[in-house]
Scaffold this motif. Sequence first.
Motif, PDB file in Angstrom:
ATOM      1  N   ARG A   1     -10.963  -1.029  85.249  1.00  0.00           N
ATOM      2  CA  ARG A   1      -9.603  -0.504  85.039  1.00  0.00           C
ATOM      3  C   ARG A   1      -9.558   0.375  83.792  1.00  0.00           C
ATOM      4  O   ARG A   1      -8.883   1.413  83.776  1.00  0.00           O
ATOM      5  N   GLY A   2     -10.271  -0.050  82.740  1.00  0.00           N
ATOM      6  CA  GLY A   2     -10.318   0.757  81.528  1.00  0.00           C
ATOM      7  C   GLY A   2     -10.985   2.099  81.753  1.00  0.00           C
ATOM      8  O   GLY A   2     -10.554   3.121  81.207  1.00  0.00           O
ATOM      9  N   GLN A   3     -12.043   2.094  82.589  1.00  0.00           N
ATOM     10  CA  GLN A   3     -12.719   3.352  82.899  1.00  0.00           C
ATOM     11  C   GLN A   3     -11.792   4.301  83.652  1.00  0.00           C
ATOM     12  O   GLN A   3     -11.778   5.513  83.396  1.00  0.00           O
ATOM     13  N   ARG A   4     -11.004   3.754  84.563  1.00  0.00           N
ATOM     14  CA  ARG A   4     -10.042   4.602  85.281  1.00  0.00           C
ATOM     15  C   ARG A   4      -8.983   5.153  84.324  1.00  0.00           C
ATOM     16  O   ARG A   4      -8.571   6.308  84.443  1.00  0.00           O
ATOM     17  N   ALA A   5      -8.559   4.300  83.376  1.00  0.00           N
ATOM     18  CA  ALA A   5      -7.570   4.760  82.405  1.00  0.00           C
ATOM     19  C   ALA A   5      -8.140   5.866  81.526  1.00  0.00           C
ATOM     20  O   ALA A   5      -7.454   6.853  81.225  1.00  0.00           O
ATOM     21  N   ARG A   6      -9.412   5.725  81.142  1.00  0.00           N
ATOM     22  CA  ARG A   6     -10.040   6.777  80.334  1.00  0.00           C
ATOM     23  C   ARG A   6     -10.169   8.070  81.128  1.00  0.00           C
ATOM     24  O   ARG A   6      -9.989   9.172  80.593  1.00  0.00           O
ATOM     25  N   ALA A   7     -10.485   7.937  82.420  1.00  0.00           N
ATOM     26  CA  ALA A   7     -10.585   9.126  83.267  1.00  0.00           C
ATOM     27  C   ALA A   7      -9.231   9.825  83.392  1.00  0.00           C
ATOM     28  O   ALA A   7      -9.151  11.056  83.407  1.00  0.00           O
ATOM     29  N   ALA A   8      -8.154   9.019  83.446  1.00  0.00           N
ATOM     30  CA  ALA A   8      -6.821   9.606  83.566  1.00  0.00           C
ATOM     31  C   ALA A   8      -6.414  10.357  82.309  1.00  0.00           C
ATOM     32  O   ALA A   8      -5.552  11.249  82.353  1.00  0.00           O
ATOM     33  N   LEU A   9      -7.045  10.015  81.167  1.00  0.00           N
ATOM     34  CA  LEU A   9      -6.717  10.693  79.916  1.00  0.00           C
ATOM     35  C   LEU A   9      -7.447  12.019  79.737  1.00  0.00           C
ATOM     36  O   LEU A   9      -7.151  12.769  78.798  1.00  0.00           O
ATOM     37  N   GLN A  10      -8.421  12.315  80.605  1.00  0.00           N
ATOM     38  CA  GLN A  10      -9.249  13.495  80.400  1.00  0.00           C
ATOM     39  C   GLN A  10      -8.449  14.798  80.310  1.00  0.00           C
ATOM     40  O   GLN A  10      -8.740  15.637  79.451  1.00  0.00           O
ATOM     41  N   PRO A  11      -7.427  15.024  81.162  1.00  0.00           N
ATOM     42  CA  PRO A  11      -6.651  16.274  81.006  1.00  0.00           C
ATOM     43  C   PRO A  11      -5.971  16.383  79.644  1.00  0.00           C
ATOM     44  O   PRO A  11      -5.918  17.467  79.057  1.00  0.00           O
ATOM     45  N   ARG A  12      -5.469  15.263  79.130  1.00  0.00           N
ATOM     46  CA  ARG A  12      -4.816  15.291  77.825  1.00  0.00           C
ATOM     47  C   ARG A  12      -5.831  15.495  76.704  1.00  0.00           C
ATOM     48  O   ARG A  12      -5.547  16.165  75.698  1.00  0.00           O
ATOM     49  N   ILE A  13      -7.035  14.935  76.889  1.00  0.00           N
ATOM     50  CA  ILE A  13      -8.095  15.157  75.903  1.00  0.00           C
ATOM     51  C   ILE A  13      -8.525  16.623  75.927  1.00  0.00           C
ATOM     52  O   ILE A  13      -8.805  17.220  74.877  1.00  0.00           O
ATOM     53  N   ALA A  14      -8.573  17.203  77.121  1.00  0.00           N
ATOM     54  CA  ALA A  14      -8.914  18.624  77.225  1.00  0.00           C
ATOM     55  C   ALA A  14      -7.897  19.486  76.486  1.00  0.00           C
ATOM     56  O   ALA A  14      -8.251  20.473  75.828  1.00  0.00           O
ATOM     57  N   GLU A  15      -6.627  19.096  76.583  1.00  0.00           N
ATOM     58  CA  GLU A  15      -5.581  19.833  75.873  1.00  0.00           C
ATOM     59  C   GLU A  15      -5.751  19.698  74.367  1.00  0.00           C
ATOM     60  O   GLU A  15      -5.593  20.678  73.608  1.00  0.00           O
ATOM     61  N   LEU A  16      -6.086  18.489  73.904  1.00  0.00           N
ATOM     62  CA  LEU A  16      -6.344  18.294  72.481  1.00  0.00           C
ATOM     63  C   LEU A  16      -7.543  19.116  72.022  1.00  0.00           C
ATOM     64  O   LEU A  16      -7.554  19.657  70.911  1.00  0.00           O
ATOM     65  N   ARG A  17      -8.546  19.234  72.894  1.00  0.00           N
ATOM     66  CA  ARG A  17      -9.725  20.026  72.545  1.00  0.00           C
ATOM     67  C   ARG A  17      -9.371  21.504  72.400  1.00  0.00           C
ATOM     68  O   ARG A  17      -9.885  22.193  71.520  1.00  0.00           O
TER      69      ARG A  17
END
Length: 258
Positions: A48-64
């Motif tokens: 479940r944590g891995q799925r949650a981290r995957a869901a954050l990838q677009p927001r991390i891309a924006e931060l990048r």
Amino acid sequence: MSVFASLVEGLADLVRPVFHDSAAAAAIVLFTAFVRLLVHPLSRASARGQRARAALQPRIAELRRKHGKNPEKLQKAVLELHAREKVSPLSGCLPSLFQLPAFFLLYHLFSNAEIGGGANSLLAHTLFAAPLGGRWADALADGGPFGPQGLVYAALFAVVAVVATFNYRRTKRMMAASAASAAGPRGAAGGGEGPQVPGMGAITRFMPLMSFFTLVTVAVVPLAAALYVVTSTTWSAVERAVLYRDMPGAAPATAVLG
């Protein structure tokens, strides 16, 4: 330690009518399966944590894109995002950490000639021709790599190699999909991405190769502990293939092994 030895002996007595002289080895496999069942809720939580981290990838891309020229600020922002969403980047380590006590119990149990002031009778048990308290070096000294004992280790090495290759290919696919998702269109065009959290870059580069180090473990620990490692590693491969089947980059086992 004597209580644990009695547990292994009791399990061996239960399965002796089926497995005969290899009953203790079968008991260790059953014990490993029991430990993995106990740890399974943690494995599900890790998925479940891995799925949650995957869901954050677009927001991390924006931060990048926002902090790409300031790595320290980027790392701080990503860590704050994980904390705000209550997602731990290292939650996947918990199932492995909780298994270490069981592994070390087996390691010490089959490394000591005496248990509770008496002789350790478990050392007399074998897996086919190989003593459960022996190591690969002992097998090489008694018949060589293709002797009766050496063939037992050869079979274990073969299982570990197949599982490690499965894990390697699957991990590489999932990491590539995660990296593509995290980089986004601009990141992909720019040819790379920065680290998401401190130290994670080195971990992710090293992670796909970790399964192959199981070969070294099997070669140097007592055979009983090696059985635990092989059984647990195989369980992990199947478990992760099921729990992460809907993750980006995941593929059916037949596709990965083929």
